[in-house]
Design a protein around this motif. Structure first.
Motif, PDB file in Angstrom:
ATOM      1  N   ILE A 258       0.841  -1.191   0.000  1.00 27.55           N
ATOM      2  CA  ILE A 258       0.000   0.000   0.000  1.00 27.55           C
ATOM      3  C   ILE A 258       0.881   1.247   0.000  1.00 27.55           C
ATOM      4  N   GLY A 259       0.275   2.369  -0.306  1.00 25.60           N
ATOM      5  CA  GLY A 259       1.015   3.627  -0.379  1.00 25.60           C
ATOM      6  C   GLY A 259       0.506   4.473  -1.526  1.00 25.60           C
ATOM      7  N   ASP A 260       1.432   5.093  -2.267  1.00 24.50           N
ATOM      8  CA  ASP A 260       1.044   5.962  -3.376  1.00 24.50           C
ATOM      9  C   ASP A 260       1.877   5.638  -4.607  1.00 24.50           C
ATOM     10  N   SER A 261       1.473   6.186  -5.730  1.00 25.59           N
ATOM     11  CA  SER A 261       2.096   5.831  -7.008  1.00 25.59           C
ATOM     12  C   SER A 261       3.461   6.469  -7.215  1.00 25.59           C
ATOM     13  N   ASN A 262       3.930   7.281  -6.261  1.00 23.52           N
ATOM     14  CA  ASN A 262       5.275   7.852  -6.350  1.00 23.52           C
ATOM     15  C   ASN A 262       6.343   6.908  -5.805  1.00 23.52           C
ATOM     16  N   MET A 263       5.918   5.783  -5.236  1.00 23.74           N
ATOM     17  CA  MET A 263       6.871   4.855  -4.628  1.00 23.74           C
ATOM     18  C   MET A 263       7.636   4.089  -5.704  1.00 23.74           C
ATOM     19  N   THR A 264       8.790   3.575  -5.299  1.00 26.59           N
ATOM     20  CA  THR A 264       9.601   2.746  -6.185  1.00 26.59           C
ATOM     21  C   THR A 264       8.886   1.424  -6.432  1.00 26.59           C
ATOM     22  N   ARG A 265       8.782   1.024  -7.683  1.00 27.94           N
ATOM     23  CA  ARG A 265       8.128  -0.244  -8.011  1.00 27.94           C
ATOM     24  C   ARG A 265       9.026  -1.425  -7.649  1.00 27.94           C
ATOM     25  N   LEU A 266       8.394  -2.509  -7.262  1.00 25.91           N
ATOM     26  CA  LEU A 266       9.101  -3.757  -7.006  1.00 25.91           C
ATOM     27  C   LEU A 266       8.997  -4.657  -8.240  1.00 25.91           C
ATOM     28  N   PRO A 267       9.910  -5.622  -8.371  1.00 19.92           N
ATOM     29  CA  PRO A 267       9.800  -6.559  -9.499  1.00 19.92           C
ATOM     30  C   PRO A 267       8.519  -7.380  -9.406  1.00 19.92           C
ATOM     31  N   GLU A 268       8.030  -7.836 -10.519  1.00 21.29           N
ATOM     32  CA  GLU A 268       6.808  -8.648 -10.535  1.00 21.29           C
ATOM     33  C   GLU A 268       7.072  -9.992  -9.871  1.00 21.29           C
ATOM     34  N   ILE A 269       6.252 -10.295  -8.870  1.00 23.28           N
ATOM     35  CA  ILE A 269       6.346 -11.558  -8.137  1.00 23.28           C
ATOM     36  C   ILE A 269       4.930 -12.110  -8.010  1.00 23.28           C
ATOM     37  N   PRO A 270       4.675 -13.340  -8.435  1.00 28.73           N
ATOM     38  CA  PRO A 270       3.334 -13.915  -8.251  1.00 28.73           C
ATOM     39  C   PRO A 270       2.944 -13.910  -6.765  1.00 28.73           C
ATOM     40  N   GLY A 271       1.800 -13.331  -6.463  1.00 28.87           N
ATOM     41  CA  GLY A 271       1.362 -13.225  -5.069  1.00 28.87           C
ATOM     42  C   GLY A 271       1.587 -11.857  -4.473  1.00 28.87           C
ATOM     43  N   LEU A 272       2.374 -10.998  -5.161  1.00 28.70           N
ATOM     44  CA  LEU A 272       2.593  -9.616  -4.719  1.00 28.70           C
ATOM     45  C   LEU A 272       1.693  -8.695  -5.530  1.00 28.70           C
ATOM     46  N   ILE A 273       0.887  -7.905  -4.852  1.00 33.61           N
ATOM     47  CA  ILE A 273       0.003  -6.959  -5.515  1.00 33.61           C
ATOM     48  C   ILE A 273       0.501  -5.545  -5.233  1.00 33.61           C
ATOM     49  N   GLU A 274       0.924  -4.869  -6.284  1.00 39.27           N
ATOM     50  CA  GLU A 274       1.380  -3.478  -6.154  1.00 39.27           C
ATOM     51  C   GLU A 274       0.149  -2.562  -6.240  1.00 39.27           C
ATOM     52  N   TYR A 275      -0.605  -2.537  -5.179  1.00 45.04           N
ATOM     53  CA  TYR A 275      -1.908  -1.869  -5.139  1.00 45.04           C
ATOM     54  C   TYR A 275      -1.884  -0.401  -5.578  1.00 45.04           C
ATOM     55  N   PRO A 276      -0.873   0.418  -5.196  1.00 40.02           N
ATOM     56  CA  PRO A 276      -0.907   1.835  -5.588  1.00 40.02           C
ATOM     57  C   PRO A 276      -0.894   2.055  -7.095  1.00 40.02           C
ATOM     58  N   PHE A 277      -0.436   1.060  -7.847  1.00 35.76           N
ATOM     59  CA  PHE A 277      -0.328   1.211  -9.295  1.00 35.76           C
ATOM     60  C   PHE A 277      -1.483   0.548 -10.041  1.00 35.76           C
ATOM     61  N   THR A 278      -2.518   0.165  -9.306  1.00 34.21           N
ATOM     62  CA  THR A 278      -3.668  -0.511  -9.897  1.00 34.21           C
ATOM     63  C   THR A 278      -4.862   0.438  -9.975  1.00 34.21           C
ATOM     64  N   PRO A 279      -5.867   0.110 -10.808  1.00 35.83           N
ATOM     65  CA  PRO A 279      -7.078   0.936 -10.857  1.00 35.83           C
ATOM     66  C   PRO A 279      -7.957   0.790  -9.612  1.00 35.83           C
ATOM     67  N   PHE A 280      -7.583  -0.114  -8.708  1.00 33.44           N
ATOM     68  CA  PHE A 280      -8.369  -0.336  -7.500  1.00 33.44           C
ATOM     69  C   PHE A 280      -8.031   0.655  -6.388  1.00 33.44           C
ATOM     70  N   LYS A 281      -7.001   1.438  -6.600  1.00 32.25           N
ATOM     71  CA  LYS A 281      -6.566   2.395  -5.592  1.00 32.25           C
ATOM     72  C   LYS A 281      -7.674   3.405  -5.285  1.00 32.25           C
ATOM     73  N   SER A 282      -8.037   3.537  -4.011  1.00 31.20           N
ATOM     74  CA  SER A 282      -9.056   4.492  -3.588  1.00 31.20           C
ATOM     75  C   SER A 282      -8.913   4.739  -2.093  1.00 31.20           C
ATOM     76  N   GLU A 283      -9.553   5.786  -1.610  1.00 27.85           N
ATOM     77  CA  GLU A 283      -9.505   6.093  -0.175  1.00 27.85           C
ATOM     78  C   GLU A 283     -10.176   4.995   0.634  1.00 27.85           C
ATOM     79  N   LEU A 284     -11.264   4.433   0.102  1.00 27.36           N
ATOM     80  CA  LEU A 284     -11.955   3.349   0.796  1.00 27.36           C
ATOM     81  C   LEU A 284     -11.052   2.122   0.931  1.00 27.36           C
ATOM     82  N   MET A 285     -10.409   1.731  -0.164  1.00 26.26           N
ATOM     83  CA  MET A 285      -9.566   0.530  -0.134  1.00 26.26           C
ATOM     84  C   MET A 285      -8.290   0.740   0.671  1.00 26.26           C
TER      85      MET A 285
END
Length: 479
Positions: A258-285
């Protein structure tokens, strides 16, 4: 009275709300709407106060008339506890929000004006501003980093009731301990969304690929991108968490960063969800993910306090200082390694707890020139997260005798450190500042802050990571 001197109206508004809160069965709280962490802390302690005093609580905030930059998260103001006001809540909340907006709604315009006029006006305001919002004399402007200047004075209505049991104008440990803070923390407090919000968020969670039978860990590592303070000691390198992330996934869990889209991206790993970079990002979530994770893992930043608001099991990494950590029995933490330039070596935990808190803890000042810090290693992070995720029956087993004694000694020294810090905060240089600015101001004075920090001494339930403590108690493992 100058253009930036709001004067008498805000003082009387505060007095009106304070008078109302002192006798009414309804407790009105207007927390710090700008800062995610501060807002979460004040809401949590507001819920505790309402429960303890058998009152109903109503949470207010000014309307966001000119966009949302000065509101940390709109959804957090909609959270409820069993003591939240139900009957007529929407009407009274709308009315209260309108009153706050009437007095404080101009602030975004002031922020824009500051952004246009730059440092010249900033320096002028620092010298002349005398806002008295919430009875606060000589309130200090709060500015963001780089080109994100903005002026903020939160209303903080109700704050003086949260930690100071008798609203005393002087700090005493006896008054602070008149509330059993440990019992307050140990007694679970349900903090919930409305049924409609929870249903909506659950649907989004499924869209993210997290099903009802899945479990996940929330991860937040501050790197300064959100505020632009990339050189802050509070920042950490998220890549040091990669071995622990793979560990969690190997155990059958998922990791939601979790966090914001200004963070450093991590490498793609199955099971890791980079939530700030997804369309699901919201104040509720942002809130719902923390509420529903099995474990929260983070550093010193606002989402950490949201995890405390929801009373989630947590692991705090790269902690700076020793104040405000370890207050929950389901919490673990490990601090950054402290390097003494004078001694030319890293300090042990035992030595660090013996240092002058004013110099070694960033709660009062920023580290100081005598010390520097090194982040926790991937192995240290991996070990403390494994400890937190250990099966419950194992975690509750009777520890070995040497660790029991070491744990007891740590608690003793940690409590002494907090007491010393609060006492020095009371009589040190900071007190001169309070005499100059906040002599007659209870709510936002240093007296009120001392009561807030004293809570941490009375509510210690968590613990420093076992392996970290054993390896660094009497001698730092990096030496």
């Amino acid at each position: 009275m100058g253009f930036f001197d709001l004067g008498i109206f805000e003082v009387w508004l505060l007095r009106l709300f304070t008078w109302f809160n002192s006798w009414s069965p309804v407790f009105i709280l207007a927390p710090d709407e700008r800062a995610f962490g501060n807002c979460s802390i004040e809401i949590y302690f507001g819920f505790l106060y309402a429960r303890r005093m058998r009152k109903k609580i109503l949470i207010l905030r000014p309307f966001s008339l000119f966009g949302k930059p000065h509101i940390c998260n709109r959804e957090i103001f909609k959270l409820t506890s069993p003591d939240s006001l139900r009957f007529g809540a929407r009407f009274f909340q709308f009315l209260g929000n309108a009153v706050l907006t009437l007095f404080f709604g101009h602030l975004p315009i002031t922020a824009y004006y500051l952004a246009i006029n730059g440092n010249r006006l900033v320096h002028h305001l620092q010298a002349t501003a005398r806002y008295r919002l919430s009875g606060r004399q000589g309130a200090k402007p709060v500015f963001c980093y780089q080109q994100r200047w903005h002026l903020y004075y939160g209303s903080h209505i109700g704050k003086d009731f949260l930690w100071n049991p008798n609203r005393s104008d002087r700090f005493t440990w006896e008054n602070s301990r008149s509330v059993n803070w440990g019992q307050e923390f140990d007694s679970y407090l349900p903090v919930t969304f409305s049924a409609a919000k929870a249903s909506k968020a659950a649907g989004i969670l499924r869209e993210m690929g997290i099903l009802e039978q899945d479990w996940f860990v929330c991860l937040h590592v501050r790197d300064g991108g959100f505020w632009g303070d990339t050189k802050s000691e509070r920042n950490s390198d998220v890549k040091n968490c990669l071995p622990a992330i793979r560990d969690i996934i190997a155990m059958g869990g998922k990791v939601v960063r979790i966090g914001d889209s200004n963070m450093t991206r991590l490498p793609e790993i199955p099971g890791l969800i980079e939530y700030p970079f997804t369309p699901f990002k919201s104040e509720l979530m942002d809130l719902y993910l923390i509420q529903n994770c099995r474990l929260y893992v983070g550093t010193t930043s606002g989402p950490m306090d949201v995890a405390h608001l929801f009373q989630k099991p947590n692991v705090l990494l790269n902690i700076m200082g020793w104040i405000g950590v370890g207050q929950r029995s389901n919490g673990l933490f490990i601090p950054k390694h402290m390097f003494s330039k004078k001694l030319n070596r890293f300090l042990s935990v035992q030595e660090a707890l013996g240092e002058n808190p004013n110099k070694s803890s960033n709660e009062l000042s920023n580290a100081g020139s005598d010390f520097s810090f090194r982040e926790n290693s991937p192995d240290e992070i991996q070990a403390v997260i494994r400890e937190a995720l250990r099966p419950r029956q194992s975690a509750e087993a009777i520890p070995t005798e040497p660790f029991s004694l070491l744990k007891a000694e740590f608690y003793k020294r940690h409590s002494a450190y907090i007491r010393r810090w609060v006492d020095e905060y009371q009589t040190g240089a900071a007190d001169t500042h309070s005499k100059a600015l906040w002599k007659r101001d209870l709510e936002n004075s240093l007296v009120g802050e001392r009561y807030q920090y004293a809570v941490y001494e009375a509510s210690q339930r968590g613990m420093i990571g076992k392996e970290f403590l054993e390896r660094n108690w009497s001698r730092n493992s990096l030496n």
